[in-house]
Design a protein around this motif. Structure first.
Motif, PDB file in Angstrom:
ATOM      1  N   GLU A  95       0.817  -1.209   0.000  1.00  0.00           N
ATOM      2  CA  GLU A  95       0.000   0.000   0.000  1.00  0.00           C
ATOM      3  C   GLU A  95       0.852   1.261   0.000  1.00  0.00           C
ATOM      4  OE1 GLU A  95      -3.372  -0.243  -0.174  1.00  0.00           O
ATOM      5  OE2 GLU A  95      -3.056  -2.397  -0.287  1.00  0.00           O
ATOM      6  N   SER A  96       2.081   1.136   0.514  1.00  0.00           N
ATOM      7  CA  SER A  96       2.863   2.329   0.817  1.00  0.00           C
ATOM      8  C   SER A  96       3.242   3.141  -0.423  1.00  0.00           C
ATOM      9  CB  SER A  96       4.121   1.930   1.565  1.00  0.00           C
ATOM     10  OG  SER A  96       4.814   0.993   0.775  1.00  0.00           O
TER      11      SER A  96
ATOM     12  N   VAL B 294     -12.776   2.415  -1.089  1.00  0.00           N
ATOM     13  CA  VAL B 294     -11.605   3.283  -0.893  1.00  0.00           C
ATOM     14  C   VAL B 294     -12.007   4.515  -0.080  1.00  0.00           C
ATOM     15  CG1 VAL B 294      -9.770   4.602  -2.055  1.00  0.00           C
ATOM     16  CG2 VAL B 294     -10.666   2.517  -3.106  1.00  0.00           C
ATOM     17  N   ALA B 295     -11.472   4.615   1.132  1.00  0.00           N
ATOM     18  CA  ALA B 295     -11.890   5.722   2.012  1.00  0.00           C
ATOM     19  C   ALA B 295     -11.066   6.990   1.755  1.00  0.00           C
ATOM     20  CB  ALA B 295     -11.753   5.294   3.465  1.00  0.00           C
ATOM     21  N   ASP B 296      -9.794   6.808   1.411  1.00  0.00           N
ATOM     22  CA  ASP B 296      -8.888   7.957   1.290  1.00  0.00           C
ATOM     23  C   ASP B 296      -9.237   8.821   0.067  1.00  0.00           C
ATOM     24  OD1 ASP B 296      -5.450   8.411   1.969  1.00  0.00           O
ATOM     25  OD2 ASP B 296      -6.592   9.556   0.491  1.00  0.00           O
ATOM     26  N   GLY B 297      -9.604  10.079   0.338  1.00  0.00           N
ATOM     27  CA  GLY B 297     -10.025  10.986  -0.726  1.00  0.00           C
ATOM     28  C   GLY B 297      -8.943  11.219  -1.761  1.00  0.00           C
ATOM     29  N   ARG B 298      -7.672  11.255  -1.327  1.00  0.00           N
ATOM     30  CA  ARG B 298      -6.587  11.502  -2.303  1.00  0.00           C
ATOM     31  C   ARG B 298      -6.422  10.306  -3.231  1.00  0.00           C
ATOM     32  NH1 ARG B 298      -2.314  12.935   1.968  1.00  0.00           N
ATOM     33  NH2 ARG B 298      -3.580  11.250   2.752  1.00  0.00           N
ATOM     34  N   ASP B 299      -6.546   9.096  -2.652  1.00  0.00           N
ATOM     35  CA  ASP B 299      -6.458   7.897  -3.491  1.00  0.00           C
ATOM     36  C   ASP B 299      -7.595   7.868  -4.507  1.00  0.00           C
ATOM     37  OD1 ASP B 299      -4.191   7.013  -2.322  1.00  0.00           O
ATOM     38  OD2 ASP B 299      -5.073   5.296  -1.274  1.00  0.00           O
ATOM     39  N   ARG B 300      -8.780   8.222  -4.048  1.00  0.00           N
ATOM     40  CA  ARG B 300      -9.947   8.226  -4.953  1.00  0.00           C
ATOM     41  C   ARG B 300      -9.712   9.208  -6.106  1.00  0.00           C
ATOM     42  NH1 ARG B 300     -14.769   6.294  -2.542  1.00  0.00           N
ATOM     43  NH2 ARG B 300     -16.025   7.731  -3.773  1.00  0.00           N
TER      44      ARG B 300
ATOM     45  N   ARG C 130     -13.470  19.657  -4.260  1.00  0.00           N
ATOM     46  CA  ARG C 130     -14.317  18.511  -3.965  1.00  0.00           C
ATOM     47  C   ARG C 130     -15.746  19.047  -3.879  1.00  0.00           C
ATOM     48  NH1 ARG C 130     -14.573  16.164   0.919  1.00  0.00           N
ATOM     49  NH2 ARG C 130     -12.978  17.615   1.608  1.00  0.00           N
TER      50      ARG C 130
ATOM     51  N   ARG D  59      -1.996   0.707  -4.779  1.00  0.00           N
ATOM     52  CA  ARG D  59      -3.437   0.407  -4.872  1.00  0.00           C
ATOM     53  C   ARG D  59      -4.169   1.320  -5.859  1.00  0.00           C
ATOM     54  NH1 ARG D  59      -8.020   0.985  -0.365  1.00  0.00           N
ATOM     55  NH2 ARG D  59      -9.420  -0.652  -1.069  1.00  0.00           N
TER      56      ARG D  59
END
Ligand SMILES: C[S@@+](CC[C@H](N)C(=O)[O-])C[C@H]1O[C@@H](n2cnc3c(N)ncnc32)[C@H](O)[C@@H]1O
Length: 439
Positions: free
Chosen positions: A5-6, A40-46, A222, A10
């Motif tokens: 993940e680091s 996916v909870a992380d907004g930046r990942d989304r 956002r 993902r």
């Protein structure tokens, strides 16, 4: 399947899956992303997954060409996802926002969780090879018009023949990220109040001339962070689509039919503008549920009907309408900058079928208009057959239809109607024509 993940593995993996869903399976990108991003909870990942997948859609022919060139032999069909992982990584390397080593590292890490990691070496080798050979590959990629433009041949040809002088800028506009247009609900706020609320929330925007209810944000934000959205004081809607209410010339007490209503953007705008008796019709019951949800959110009321606009026998109560809006199903070639996957999902053959559906709706609904009433036909297409071509033949068939001109509204006068090309006034591509029934 486990992945590190680091390194950002993902989001790259998910972006590859989203691209595969569109390009191999013909799924709409928004639909693919909705299910992939659900956990996916992380907004930046989304946001990263969205940006990468959308970026690939804009540049698919060149990316496909480059990755195929770099592979000594095609990946096995069971390993196809790795092809897309490479496509996403090459897109990111060309985009240049992240350092090259970070992009390669993330892609290799993403491959580590697939088939026991046996394709990691391939991913590493292909991407390093790209970095060594990139100038030559870029030059080769640019040799072919579809690869240079990022569109399928049929659409390049069609836009070229419909808009010879503007084709290049239409295609280029479809590859730019659009601004965020908002519609201000004038029953809640005027535009200045909305701008004030936006700036108190820490955002900046401006009030474009010629668009009575519009506010444009100066940067991407956002959407859920915007004030007034939950209560329906603000809605997301492109400026071009906001002009439809002007063509309708609404007044309190009118009976209005929105014949292709879902997901309800224009229906809501109509109700924000006047106290009308609105019937919101759509053939798709599931999409109509979204209209009901949007209306409940904003406290708006309309009669919701599921039915075929081209066959009123199934739903019409026999009383004519003062206004009819046909926001027709179309090729959506005007909103490619917002939905870059459309160019890969549409086929040349779809256009003829759409033109036939649009014509059937026009024929079926014209008799439902009160004499003196106005029918507005609109599409988010740039293709002449769906727009001026469609309406020219409609006006020829109906001697009781008189074009209502709106030279004061933004857009290009075409014969007949008003067309915005993608990028005109910073808007989506859109066509609109109003016709009054004489008797
Ligand atoms: C361009 S969208 C409408 C967007 C909507 N007016 C808005 O502003 O939110 C076209 C709509 O037409 C609907 N549609 C397609 N064929 C139809 C038909 N034969 N009768 C009624 N609605 C139809 C689709 O389900 C889709 O929701």
């Amino acid at each position: 399947m486990k992945r590190a993940e680091s390194s950002g593995a993902r989001p790259r993996w998910l972006a590859a899956q989203a691209c595969r869903a569109v390009l191999d399976r013909g799924q709409a990108l928004d639909e693919a992303l909705a299910s992939l991003l659900d956990p996916v909870a992380d907004g930046r990942d989304r946001a990263l997954v969205r940006r990468l997948a959308n970026g690939v859609m804009r540049d698919w022919p060149a990316l496909d060409f480059i990755v195929r060139n770099l592979l000594e032999r095609p990946v096995k069909s069971g390993d196809r996802i790795v092809f897309y992982l490479l496509v996403v990584a090459v897109h990111e390397l060309r985009d240049g926002r992240e350092p090259d080593h970070a992009v390669v590292h993330a892609a290799v890490d993403a491959a580590a969780g697939f088939r026991g990691g046996r394709l990691r070496g391939l991913v590493n080798a292909v991407l390093r090879n790209f970095l060594r050979r990139r100038d030559g590959l870029e030059a080769q990629a640019a040799e072919e018009p579809a690869r240079l433009a990022g569109y399928p041949h049929w659409l390049i040809d069609r836009i070229g023949s419909d808009w010879p002088a503007q084709a290049e800028s239409i295609l280029a506009a479809g590859n730019r990220v659009p601004p965020l247009w908002l519609r201000v609900n004038r029953r809640r706020w005027n535009r200045e109040q909305a701008l004030e609320a936006i700036s108190q929330a820490g955002f900046s925007g401006h009030l474009p001339k010629g668009f009575a209810d519009a506010l444009v944000l100066d940067e991407r934000v956002r959407v859920s962070a915007l004030p007034g959205l939950a209560e329906g004081a603000l809605s997301v809607q492109d400026g071009a689509a906001q002009l439809v209410v002007e063509e309708l010339e609404l007044a309190d007490g009118q009976r209005v039919l929105d014949a292709c209503a879902a997901p309800g953007g224009k229906s809501a705008h109509i109700l924000e503008r006047a106290d009308v008796d609105l019937t919101a019709l759509d053939i798709d019951a599931d999409r109509l549920v979204r209209v009901e949800e949007n209306f409940a959110r904003a406290g708006l009321k309309a009669r919701m009907l599921t039915g075929d606009a081209a066959d009123p026998r199934g739903w019409w109560d026999g009383r004519r309408f003062d206004r009819i809006l046909i926001d027709a199903p179309c090729s959506a070639t005007g909103v490619i900058r917002r939905h870059p996957d459309i160019r890969w999902l549409r086929r040349a053959s779809d256009v003829d079928a759409l033109v036939a559906t649009q014509r059937a709706m026009l024929e079926a609904l014209w008799p439902l208009l009160e004499p003196g009433g106005i029918l507005v036909y609109a599409t988010c297409s740039v293709l002449v057959a769906e727009n001026a071509g469609q309406m020219q033949s409609f006006l020829e068939r109906h001697v009781d239809a008189r074009l209502v001109d709106h030279p004061e509204l933004p857009g290009r006068a075409v014969a007949p109607g008003r067309q915005l090309l993608p990028g005109d006034e910073d808007c989506d591509g859109f066509y609109c024509l109003a016709a009054r029934r004489l008797h």
